[in-house]
Motif scaffolding. Structure first.
Motif, mmCIF file in Angstrom:
data_model
loop_
_atom_site.group_PDB
_atom_site.id
_atom_site.type_symbol
_atom_site.label_atom_id
_atom_site.label_comp_id
_atom_site.label_asym_id
_atom_site.label_seq_id
_atom_site.Cartn_x
_atom_site.Cartn_y
_atom_site.Cartn_z
ATOM 1 N N THR A 21 -18.714 -58.709 31.614
ATOM 2 C CA THR A 21 -18.402 -58.834 30.188
ATOM 3 C C THR A 21 -19.687 -59.001 29.384
ATOM 4 O O THR A 21 -19.873 -58.367 28.342
ATOM 5 C CB THR A 21 -17.451 -60.022 29.947
ATOM 6 O OG1 THR A 21 -16.231 -59.767 30.639
ATOM 7 C CG2 THR A 21 -17.159 -60.210 28.471
ATOM 8 N N GLN A 22 -20.585 -59.822 29.870
ATOM 9 C CA GLN A 22 -21.869 -60.000 29.182
ATOM 10 C C GLN A 22 -22.689 -58.715 29.205
ATOM 11 O O GLN A 22 -23.375 -58.388 28.231
ATOM 12 C CB GLN A 22 -22.643 -61.162 29.797
ATOM 13 C CG GLN A 22 -22.006 -62.492 29.488
ATOM 14 C CD GLN A 22 -22.696 -63.653 30.158
ATOM 15 O OE1 GLN A 22 -23.657 -63.494 30.907
ATOM 16 N NE2 GLN A 22 -22.212 -64.850 29.902
ATOM 17 N N LEU A 23 -22.621 -57.984 30.296
ATOM 18 C CA LEU A 23 -23.317 -56.703 30.386
ATOM 19 C C LEU A 23 -22.790 -55.739 29.324
ATOM 20 O O LEU A 23 -23.566 -55.061 28.642
ATOM 21 C CB LEU A 23 -23.144 -56.113 31.783
ATOM 22 C CG LEU A 23 -23.827 -54.780 32.062
ATOM 23 C CD1 LEU A 23 -25.341 -54.930 31.996
ATOM 24 C CD2 LEU A 23 -23.405 -54.265 33.431
ATOM 25 N N GLU A 51 -16.489 -57.400 17.879
ATOM 26 C CA GLU A 51 -15.063 -57.583 18.184
ATOM 27 C C GLU A 51 -14.329 -56.240 18.203
ATOM 28 O O GLU A 51 -13.484 -56.002 19.067
ATOM 29 C CB GLU A 51 -14.410 -58.530 17.181
ATOM 30 C CG GLU A 51 -14.702 -59.991 17.460
ATOM 31 C CD GLU A 51 -14.330 -60.428 18.871
ATOM 32 O OE1 GLU A 51 -13.225 -60.091 19.350
ATOM 33 O OE2 GLU A 51 -15.157 -61.100 19.508
ATOM 34 N N LEU A 52 -14.650 -55.370 17.282
ATOM 35 C CA LEU A 52 -14.034 -54.037 17.258
ATOM 36 C C LEU A 52 -14.451 -53.228 18.491
ATOM 37 O O LEU A 52 -13.636 -52.539 19.098
ATOM 38 C CB LEU A 52 -14.405 -53.287 15.980
ATOM 39 C CG LEU A 52 -13.789 -53.835 14.688
ATOM 40 C CD1 LEU A 52 -14.385 -53.120 13.475
ATOM 41 C CD2 LEU A 52 -12.275 -53.701 14.721
ATOM 42 N N ALA A 53 -15.724 -53.330 18.847
ATOM 43 C CA ALA A 53 -16.230 -52.597 20.014
ATOM 44 C C ALA A 53 -15.569 -53.070 21.300
ATOM 45 O O ALA A 53 -15.328 -52.276 22.204
ATOM 46 C CB ALA A 53 -17.746 -52.757 20.116
ATOM 47 N N ARG A 54 -15.239 -54.350 21.378
ATOM 48 C CA ARG A 54 -14.600 -54.897 22.582
ATOM 49 C C ARG A 54 -13.211 -54.306 22.829
ATOM 50 O O ARG A 54 -12.668 -54.439 23.906
ATOM 51 C CB ARG A 54 -14.506 -56.413 22.479
ATOM 52 C CG ARG A 54 -15.836 -57.102 22.685
ATOM 53 C CD ARG A 54 -15.719 -58.585 22.519
ATOM 54 N NE ARG A 54 -16.975 -59.246 22.864
ATOM 55 C CZ ARG A 54 -17.321 -60.447 22.445
ATOM 56 N NH1 ARG A 54 -16.499 -61.150 21.681
ATOM 57 N NH2 ARG A 54 -18.473 -60.964 22.803
ATOM 58 N N GLN A 55 -12.661 -53.643 21.838
ATOM 59 C CA GLN A 55 -11.335 -53.039 21.967
ATOM 60 C C GLN A 55 -11.398 -51.565 22.378
ATOM 61 O O GLN A 55 -10.369 -50.927 22.540
ATOM 62 C CB GLN A 55 -10.580 -53.183 20.643
ATOM 63 C CG GLN A 55 -10.356 -54.628 20.243
ATOM 64 C CD GLN A 55 -9.804 -54.770 18.846
ATOM 65 O OE1 GLN A 55 -9.152 -53.873 18.329
ATOM 66 N NE2 GLN A 55 -10.071 -55.906 18.231
ATOM 67 N N SER A 63 -16.901 -53.504 31.157
ATOM 68 C CA SER A 63 -16.503 -54.879 31.470
ATOM 69 C C SER A 63 -15.474 -54.976 32.587
ATOM 70 O O SER A 63 -15.363 -56.010 33.234
ATOM 71 C CB SER A 63 -15.981 -55.579 30.214
ATOM 72 O OG SER A 63 -14.776 -54.996 29.771
ATOM 73 N N GLU A 64 -14.742 -53.908 32.855
ATOM 74 C CA GLU A 64 -13.698 -53.960 33.881
ATOM 75 C C GLU A 64 -13.973 -53.040 35.065
ATOM 76 O O GLU A 64 -13.089 -52.786 35.885
ATOM 77 C CB GLU A 64 -12.350 -53.603 33.248
ATOM 78 C CG GLU A 64 -11.937 -54.579 32.169
ATOM 79 C CD GLU A 64 -10.691 -54.148 31.406
ATOM 80 O OE1 GLU A 64 -10.112 -53.086 31.728
ATOM 81 O OE2 GLU A 64 -10.307 -54.875 30.476
ATOM 82 N N GLN A 65 -15.217 -52.588 35.196
ATOM 83 C CA GLN A 65 -15.526 -51.593 36.219
ATOM 84 C C GLN A 65 -15.282 -52.077 37.651
ATOM 85 O O GLN A 65 -15.018 -51.268 38.541
ATOM 86 C CB GLN A 65 -16.962 -51.101 36.064
ATOM 87 C CG GLN A 65 -18.013 -52.183 36.260
ATOM 88 C CD GLN A 65 -19.403 -51.689 35.985
ATOM 89 O OE1 GLN A 65 -19.724 -50.549 36.314
ATOM 90 N NE2 GLN A 65 -20.234 -52.506 35.372
ATOM 91 N N TYR A 66 -15.346 -53.366 37.899
ATOM 92 C CA TYR A 66 -15.174 -53.884 39.252
ATOM 93 C C TYR A 66 -13.821 -54.565 39.463
ATOM 94 O O TYR A 66 -13.598 -55.187 40.488
ATOM 95 C CB TYR A 66 -16.281 -54.883 39.586
ATOM 96 C CG TYR A 66 -17.661 -54.292 39.515
ATOM 97 C CD1 TYR A 66 -18.005 -53.190 40.290
ATOM 98 C CD2 TYR A 66 -18.626 -54.833 38.673
ATOM 99 C CE1 TYR A 66 -19.268 -52.645 40.224
ATOM 100 C CE2 TYR A 66 -19.897 -54.291 38.611
ATOM 101 C CZ TYR A 66 -20.215 -53.205 39.386
ATOM 102 O OH TYR A 66 -21.471 -52.671 39.322
#
Length: 96
Positions: A21-23, A51-55, A63-66
Motif C-alpha cells: 500500500t505504501q509502495l 484519495e481519488l487515485a486510491r480508487q 497495492s494488491e499485487q500479492y
C-alpha cells in the motif's frame, strides 16, 4: 515440520500488505509531483487527488499485487512453507 505461532504468518502478511500500500502511495505521489511541476494540478489538493487515485485500478494493481499469495500465507503452519511462499514473490518495483 517446524511449527510456529499461528499469528506469525498473519503478521508477515499484514506487513507485506502495508508495504505494498505504501509502495502504491509512493508511485502515486511521485506522479502527482510530476504533474504539479508542470502546473497541471494545484499542489494544495494532493490529499484529495491521492484519495481519488486510491480508487483506480492502477493503484489497486500495485497495492494488491500479492493478495492471492498473502491469503495462502496466512494459513501456513510451517516456517519452511512460509520461506517457500515468500521466495515465490517477485522483487517489488524499486522506487527511484
Amino acid at each position: 515440520m517446524s511449527s510456529m505461532p499461528p499469528e506469525f504468518p498473519r503478521k508477515i502478511a499484514a506487513l507485506i500488505r502495508e508495504y505494498t500500500t505504501q509502495l502504491a502511495d509512493v508511485h502515486t505521489l511521485r506522479g502527482m509531483l510530476t504533474i504539479a511541476e508542470q502546473g497541471l494540478v494545484p499542489v494544495d489538493q494532493w490529499e484529495i487527488a491521492l484519495e481519488l487515485a486510491r480508487q483506480t485500478p492502477a493503484y489497486r494493481n500495485i497495492s494488491e499485487q500479492y493478495e492471492p499469495l498473502l491469503l495462502r500465507l496466512e494459513h501456513v503452519a510451517d516456517i519452511h512453507e512460509v520461506e517457500r511462499l515468500l521466495a515465490t514473490m517477485p522483487e517489488a518495483r524499486k522506487s527511484n
